[in-house]
Scaffold this motif. Sequence first.
Motif, PDB file in Angstrom:
ATOM      1  N   GLY A 227       0.820  -1.218  -0.048  1.00 17.05           N
ATOM      2  CA  GLY A 227      -0.056   0.003   0.119  1.00 17.05           C
ATOM      3  C   GLY A 227       0.686   1.128  -0.059  1.00 17.05           C
ATOM      4  O   GLY A 227       2.147   1.192   0.444  1.00 17.05           O
TER       5      GLY A 227
ATOM      6  N   THR B 246      -1.740   2.328  -5.107  1.00 16.49           N
ATOM      7  CA  THR B 246      -2.915   1.291  -5.404  1.00 16.49           C
ATOM      8  C   THR B 246      -4.122   1.556  -5.603  1.00 16.49           C
ATOM      9  O   THR B 246      -4.729   1.048  -6.326  1.00 16.49           O
ATOM     10  CB  THR B 246      -2.831   0.518  -4.119  1.00 16.49           C
ATOM     11  N   MET B 247      -4.577   2.962  -5.218  1.00 15.90           N
ATOM     12  CA  MET B 247      -5.856   3.453  -5.580  1.00 15.90           C
ATOM     13  C   MET B 247      -5.783   3.953  -7.221  1.00 15.90           C
ATOM     14  O   MET B 247      -7.022   3.500  -7.758  1.00 15.90           O
ATOM     15  CB  MET B 247      -6.001   4.410  -4.447  1.00 15.90           C
TER      16      MET B 247
ATOM     17  N   VAL C 191      -6.229   0.630  -8.867  1.00 17.47           N
ATOM     18  CA  VAL C 191      -7.616   0.207  -9.014  1.00 17.47           C
ATOM     19  C   VAL C 191      -8.379   0.712 -10.065  1.00 17.47           C
ATOM     20  O   VAL C 191      -9.199  -0.042 -10.614  1.00 17.47           O
ATOM     21  CB  VAL C 191      -8.445   0.521  -7.375  1.00 17.47           C
TER      22      VAL C 191
ATOM     23  N   TYR D 195     -10.015  -5.958  -5.799  1.00 16.56           N
ATOM     24  CA  TYR D 195     -10.094  -6.170  -4.121  1.00 16.56           C
ATOM     25  C   TYR D 195      -8.850  -5.082  -3.644  1.00 16.56           C
ATOM     26  O   TYR D 195      -7.800  -5.351  -4.129  1.00 16.56           O
ATOM     27  CB  TYR D 195      -9.664  -7.631  -3.613  1.00 16.56           C
ATOM     28  N   HIS D 196      -9.413  -4.217  -2.787  1.00 18.89           N
ATOM     29  CA  HIS D 196      -8.455  -3.261  -2.264  1.00 18.89           C
ATOM     30  C   HIS D 196      -8.843  -3.153  -0.846  1.00 18.89           C
ATOM     31  O   HIS D 196      -9.966  -3.631  -0.366  1.00 18.89           O
ATOM     32  CB  HIS D 196      -8.742  -2.033  -3.024  1.00 18.89           C
TER      33      HIS D 196
ATOM     34  N   SER E 111     -10.230  -0.975   0.682  1.00 14.42           N
ATOM     35  CA  SER E 111     -11.714  -0.615   0.697  1.00 14.42           C
ATOM     36  C   SER E 111     -12.666  -1.465   0.493  1.00 14.42           C
ATOM     37  O   SER E 111     -13.769  -1.150   1.085  1.00 14.42           O
ATOM     38  CB  SER E 111     -11.823   0.706  -0.141  1.00 14.42           C
TER      39      SER E 111
ATOM     40  N   THR F 171      -5.146  -5.813  -5.203  1.00 14.57           N
ATOM     41  CA  THR F 171      -3.901  -4.666  -5.142  1.00 14.57           C
ATOM     42  C   THR F 171      -4.047  -4.162  -3.621  1.00 14.57           C
ATOM     43  O   THR F 171      -5.064  -4.302  -3.038  1.00 14.57           O
ATOM     44  CB  THR F 171      -4.238  -3.580  -5.973  1.00 14.57           C
ATOM     45  N   ASP F 172      -2.997  -3.511  -3.147  1.00  5.52           N
ATOM     46  CA  ASP F 172      -3.059  -3.120  -1.753  1.00  5.52           C
ATOM     47  C   ASP F 172      -3.031  -3.934  -0.652  1.00  5.52           C
ATOM     48  O   ASP F 172      -3.021  -5.147  -0.943  1.00  5.52           O
ATOM     49  CB  ASP F 172      -4.430  -1.871  -1.400  1.00  5.52           C
TER      50      ASP F 172
ATOM     51  N   GLU G  47      -3.641   9.466  -3.079  1.00  7.78           N
ATOM     52  CA  GLU G  47      -4.017   8.548  -1.986  1.00  7.78           C
ATOM     53  C   GLU G  47      -4.161   9.176  -0.647  1.00  7.78           C
ATOM     54  O   GLU G  47      -4.790   8.623   0.012  1.00  7.78           O
ATOM     55  CB  GLU G  47      -2.785   7.571  -1.985  1.00  7.78           C
TER      56      GLU G  47
END
Length: 279
Positions: free
Chosen positions: A38, A42-43, A46, A58-59, A61, A104-105, A236
């Motif tokens: 992270g 990563t955002m 996404v 998948y993150h 969040s 990710t993340d 981020e």
Amino acid sequence: MAPELKLGHVVDWTGTTWKSRRGMKRIVPMEVLVLGLGRTGTMSMVEALRILGYNDVYHMSAAIANPPDFDMWKEAADAKFFGNGKPYGREEWDQLLGNCMAVTDFPTCAFSAELIAAYPHAKVVLTTRDPSKWYASVNSTFRVAFESRAFSLIGHLDPAFIGRMMSAVRSLWLGFFGVPDVQPCIVDTFVKHNEAVKAMTPPERFLEYRVGEGWERLCEFLGKEVPECEFPRINEANNFTLLLQKMMVGSIVRCAKTIGLYMAPVVVVGVAVYVGMSN
């Protein structure tokens, strides 16, 4: 202009959409594992993967949107890092991530070896950045938030959401980074993680990538056409702050409704602590 990540749907504070994923099956193929830690874009990844057609990325969040996920993440962390319980294999990962075409993340990156083994046909992207800048980002966002008194307070008031999240995050953090909570140890873990992911992935399935590079290398690696839109560059830190605000304010309101008006003074204290943390 780069698209913004929408966070308004992250949590249904009434809990009506929460569900356990235990017993679920894989419904789409796992195609991409983004295994950089992270705070490495990563955002942005996404949104980029969504633009490229990978649905349900998948993150962290995603777990926040469905807090029962944290029970499984804690279970997986306790088994891997502390020897408590059965280590997760393909069956368990399909339950937890079966609706996702990509990940990710954190916390997925903490299980890089397990996911690479579970999904041998998935392509692996290692998002990276300068280690010192990465540490500064983690130190000023993630650690500040999850070591705050506000989170501890709200965790006690809201064990179904903040409490279970904090329990899982502690297991993941201590297991992955170890007990020494100093910069050299954390940065060393970051560097060793990147080296390990590269070493364990077949070269034809591996791409080391920095989000600032744009679309070309990523699309070539994934076999996708370069989109006409600009590569998403999501701030981020700003989005993390927004996510914390939604989590904490929503949790405080939900606790007030559940516990009753006689708890209003405690809720006010929670808000005050939260405001102090965010300033």
